[in-house]
Design a protein around this motif. Sequence first.
Motif, PDB file in Angstrom:
ATOM      1  N   ARG A 156       0.851  -1.191   0.000  1.00 55.12           N
ATOM      2  CA  ARG A 156       0.000   0.000   0.000  1.00 55.12           C
ATOM      3  C   ARG A 156       0.886   1.241   0.000  1.00 55.12           C
ATOM      4  O   ARG A 156       1.804   1.355   0.811  1.00 55.12           O
ATOM      5  N   VAL A 157       0.584   2.147  -0.925  1.00 54.66           N
ATOM      6  CA  VAL A 157       1.419   3.324  -1.102  1.00 54.66           C
ATOM      7  C   VAL A 157       0.548   4.576  -1.069  1.00 54.66           C
ATOM      8  O   VAL A 157      -0.428   4.688  -1.827  1.00 54.66           O
ATOM      9  N   CYS A 158       0.900   5.516  -0.202  1.00 53.11           N
ATOM     10  CA  CYS A 158       0.256   6.830  -0.180  1.00 53.11           C
ATOM     11  C   CYS A 158       1.107   7.807  -0.984  1.00 53.11           C
ATOM     12  O   CYS A 158       2.319   7.908  -0.765  1.00 53.11           O
ATOM     13  N   PHE A 159       0.472   8.519  -1.913  1.00 56.17           N
ATOM     14  CA  PHE A 159       1.109   9.596  -2.648  1.00 56.17           C
ATOM     15  C   PHE A 159       0.592  10.906  -2.052  1.00 56.17           C
ATOM     16  O   PHE A 159      -0.576  11.269  -2.227  1.00 56.17           O
ATOM     17  N   LEU A 160       1.442  11.589  -1.331  1.00 52.01           N
ATOM     18  CA  LEU A 160       1.046  12.771  -0.581  1.00 52.01           C
ATOM     19  C   LEU A 160       1.660  14.002  -1.236  1.00 52.01           C
ATOM     20  O   LEU A 160       2.883  14.064  -1.418  1.00 52.01           O
ATOM     21  N   GLY A 161       0.814  14.980  -1.576  1.00 56.00           N
ATOM     22  CA  GLY A 161       1.373  16.143  -2.241  1.00 56.00           C
ATOM     23  C   GLY A 161       0.350  17.194  -2.590  1.00 56.00           C
ATOM     24  O   GLY A 161      -0.679  17.349  -1.920  1.00 56.00           O
ATOM     25  N   ASP A 162       0.625  17.887  -3.696  1.00 52.97           N
ATOM     26  CA  ASP A 162      -0.159  19.058  -4.099  1.00 52.97           C
ATOM     27  C   ASP A 162      -0.982  18.765  -5.348  1.00 52.97           C
ATOM     28  O   ASP A 162      -1.324  17.607  -5.623  1.00 52.97           O
ATOM     29  N   SER A 163      -1.277  19.809  -6.141  1.00 56.31           N
ATOM     30  CA  SER A 163      -2.131  19.641  -7.313  1.00 56.31           C
ATOM     31  C   SER A 163      -1.469  18.809  -8.402  1.00 56.31           C
ATOM     32  O   SER A 163      -2.159  18.144  -9.184  1.00 56.31           O
ATOM     33  N   PHE A 164      -0.138  18.834  -8.494  1.00 60.67           N
ATOM     34  CA  PHE A 164       0.543  17.982  -9.467  1.00 60.67           C
ATOM     35  C   PHE A 164       0.382  16.514  -9.088  1.00 60.67           C
ATOM     36  O   PHE A 164       0.214  15.656  -9.944  1.00 60.67           O
ATOM     37  N   THR A 165       0.431  16.226  -7.808  1.00 61.99           N
ATOM     38  CA  THR A 165       0.174  14.863  -7.336  1.00 61.99           C
ATOM     39  C   THR A 165      -1.257  14.459  -7.644  1.00 61.99           C
ATOM     40  O   THR A 165      -1.522  13.322  -8.057  1.00 61.99           O
ATOM     41  N   ALA A 166      -2.181  15.397  -7.469  1.00 64.51           N
ATOM     42  CA  ALA A 166      -3.598  15.112  -7.723  1.00 64.51           C
ATOM     43  C   ALA A 166      -3.898  14.950  -9.206  1.00 64.51           C
ATOM     44  O   ALA A 166      -4.936  14.388  -9.575  1.00 64.51           O
ATOM     45  N   GLY A 167      -3.001  15.444 -10.084  1.00 63.11           N
ATOM     46  CA  GLY A 167      -3.222  15.314 -11.525  1.00 63.11           C
ATOM     47  C   GLY A 167      -4.103  16.386 -12.114  1.00 63.11           C
ATOM     48  O   GLY A 167      -4.733  16.172 -13.157  1.00 63.11           O
ATOM     49  N   VAL A 168      -4.153  17.563 -11.497  1.00 65.60           N
ATOM     50  CA  VAL A 168      -4.969  18.652 -12.008  1.00 65.60           C
ATOM     51  C   VAL A 168      -4.533  19.008 -13.434  1.00 65.60           C
ATOM     52  O   VAL A 168      -3.342  19.125 -13.715  1.00 65.60           O
ATOM     53  N   GLY A 169      -5.507  19.132 -14.317  1.00 61.60           N
ATOM     54  CA  GLY A 169      -5.237  19.480 -15.706  1.00 61.60           C
ATOM     55  C   GLY A 169      -5.221  18.308 -16.653  1.00 61.60           C
ATOM     56  O   GLY A 169      -5.234  18.493 -17.873  1.00 61.60           O
ATOM     57  N   ASP A 170      -5.195  17.090 -16.139  1.00 58.03           N
ATOM     58  CA  ASP A 170      -5.159  15.906 -16.993  1.00 58.03           C
ATOM     59  C   ASP A 170      -6.585  15.517 -17.372  1.00 58.03           C
ATOM     60  O   ASP A 170      -7.383  15.158 -16.495  1.00 58.03           O
ATOM     61  N   PRO A 171      -6.929  15.561 -18.653  1.00 62.21           N
ATOM     62  CA  PRO A 171      -8.301  15.201 -19.046  1.00 62.21           C
ATOM     63  C   PRO A 171      -8.653  13.749 -18.732  1.00 62.21           C
ATOM     64  O   PRO A 171      -9.822  13.409 -18.586  1.00 62.21           O
ATOM     65  N   ALA A 172      -7.647  12.896 -18.605  1.00 56.08           N
ATOM     66  CA  ALA A 172      -7.897  11.490 -18.268  1.00 56.08           C
ATOM     67  C   ALA A 172      -8.012  11.264 -16.766  1.00 56.08           C
ATOM     68  O   ALA A 172      -8.309  10.152 -16.327  1.00 56.08           O
ATOM     69  N   ARG A 173      -7.766  12.323 -15.982  1.00 50.15           N
ATOM     70  CA  ARG A 173      -7.871  12.260 -14.512  1.00 50.15           C
ATOM     71  C   ARG A 173      -6.904  11.236 -13.907  1.00 50.15           C
ATOM     72  O   ARG A 173      -7.175  10.658 -12.861  1.00 50.15           O
ATOM     73  N   LEU A 174      -5.772  11.051 -14.554  1.00 50.74           N
ATOM     74  CA  LEU A 174      -4.782  10.096 -14.055  1.00 50.74           C
ATOM     75  C   LEU A 174      -3.588  10.794 -13.425  1.00 50.74           C
ATOM     76  O   LEU A 174      -3.072  10.354 -12.399  1.00 50.74           O
ATOM     77  N   GLY A 175      -3.121  11.887 -14.051  1.00 50.03           N
ATOM     78  CA  GLY A 175      -1.924  12.538 -13.585  1.00 50.03           C
ATOM     79  C   GLY A 175      -0.724  11.603 -13.675  1.00 50.03           C
ATOM     80  O   GLY A 175      -0.789  10.522 -14.259  1.00 50.03           O
ATOM     81  N   TRP A 176       0.397  12.023 -13.091  1.00 48.37           N
ATOM     82  CA  TRP A 176       1.566  11.144 -13.134  1.00 48.37           C
ATOM     83  C   TRP A 176       1.406   9.965 -12.177  1.00 48.37           C
ATOM     84  O   TRP A 176       1.904   8.866 -12.448  1.00 48.37           O
ATOM     85  N   VAL A 177       0.667  10.176 -11.086  1.00 48.04           N
ATOM     86  CA  VAL A 177       0.483   9.097 -10.114  1.00 48.04           C
ATOM     87  C   VAL A 177      -0.340   7.968 -10.723  1.00 48.04           C
ATOM     88  O   VAL A 177       0.019   6.782 -10.629  1.00 48.04           O
ATOM     89  N   GLY A 178      -1.461   8.299 -11.352  1.00 45.44           N
ATOM     90  CA  GLY A 178      -2.301   7.276 -11.968  1.00 45.44           C
ATOM     91  C   GLY A 178      -1.587   6.542 -13.086  1.00 45.44           C
ATOM     92  O   GLY A 178      -1.718   5.322 -13.239  1.00 45.44           O
ATOM     93  N   ARG A 179      -0.830   7.284 -13.890  1.00 46.31           N
ATOM     94  CA  ARG A 179      -0.077   6.644 -14.971  1.00 46.31           C
ATOM     95  C   ARG A 179       1.012   5.722 -14.425  1.00 46.31           C
ATOM     96  O   ARG A 179       1.254   4.639 -14.961  1.00 46.31           O
TER      97      ARG A 179
END
Length: 425
Positions: A224-247
């Motif tokens: 289990r991994v927590c990704f803790l951060g800001d809007s870049f962590t949340a993937g703001v701006g990605d139309p696929a709603r994945l961001g770098w974390v989801g990818r």
Amino acid sequence: MIKEDLPGGLVARRPRADDQPRVLAVLDDWWAGFGGDAGSLQRSRLLPRLFFEHFTASSYLVEHADGTVAAFLIGLLSPSQPDVAYIHFVGVDPALRRHGVAAALYRQFFADAARYGRRQVRCITSPGNTTSLAFHTALGFRVEPGDITVDISDAVGGCTSEPDIPQGRVTAHRDHDGPGLHRIVFTRPLTGEPPTTRSPSTTTSSTSRPASAPVGPHTGGDVRVCFLGDSFTAGVGDPARLGWVGRLAAATDPDGTYLTTYNLGIRRETSTQIHTRWRSECLPRLPAGTDNRLVLSFGVNDTTVDDDTTVTGQRPRVPLEESVATARTLLTEARGLLPVLMVGPPPGLDEVRNSRIRALDVRYAAVCGALDVPYVSVFDALAARPEWAASLAAGDGVHPGAVGYQLLADLVSGPWRSFLNTNGS
């Protein structure tokens, strides 16, 4: 991942763009000319290069020991239907049929899809492909009601001696893939099953033909991994709603691991705000008895000069030394409890602000080095890529779109895999 289910000598990996002509070259042989020239053309058109460039994280290629293609699966997580994973095209070397390759691959795809929140898998086959119909129904797929019925015994020239080939009539969807291209549509519910490495007791072959599986790092078990951060962590701006974390998560091969990721990114949050909430956000999600890990990524908001600040005496929301001290405190607290990986802040379009981000990146790297915490600096690599700047400019000017987040995920991918290979606490 499912190496134990594969016959000896097979090697599984993610496909690459240069694999596309190799896969096309085996189609007619593997399908034994099914459908004649029209069938050959249809199969080749189903595998354009884009699938080998943009859907590799959910696709697999298997090779024989001599490097020739043994099997493949092209699949995707639907960006339009967030509950659905879709198997587009699958193939297996005829010499490997009834060796468990197909069933093992499908089960792994089910597990991967369930891990990413998908609740059903869908795929199609042609009405004359009775072997595919038998294979999919044996794996728990149901035929979705259509608007026509097809006599499948007539479709293959009468009854077959194969005991697992279905007889009679089946419902199909008229003109599903174009005029005259009727298709049987399969759906299968998912129940969140974890990856399996057990060998199938019985197997049937698919003429949407089966493939094999990816290989990857990981240590096995419940990670289990927590990704803790800001809007870049949340993937703001990605139309696929994945961001770098989801990818990053989608491209991770479980290899016996049941990987759960939690995206805990919040817009506009600074290092001090993230430090304040890290225990209350992360620890309830990381119970004892599991392999728990933490990925941190923040800093851009620390360098922001708020709009209401006067021109004279402008200062960022969190001064450099305070931001560095906060990062040191957070890392010290966290690393005593679980393995930690830190990803540095990315650049923007404002060069004045970028100078502050770059300075913070250097200091964060030094803190992580002193604490023996792996640090991924992405600033210089992204600043050198015109695609990154273009992705920012095409969006809100601060956050990237899909292309930018993929660049970021690619930079983090190697350190992330090494991080997962380390022994957890």
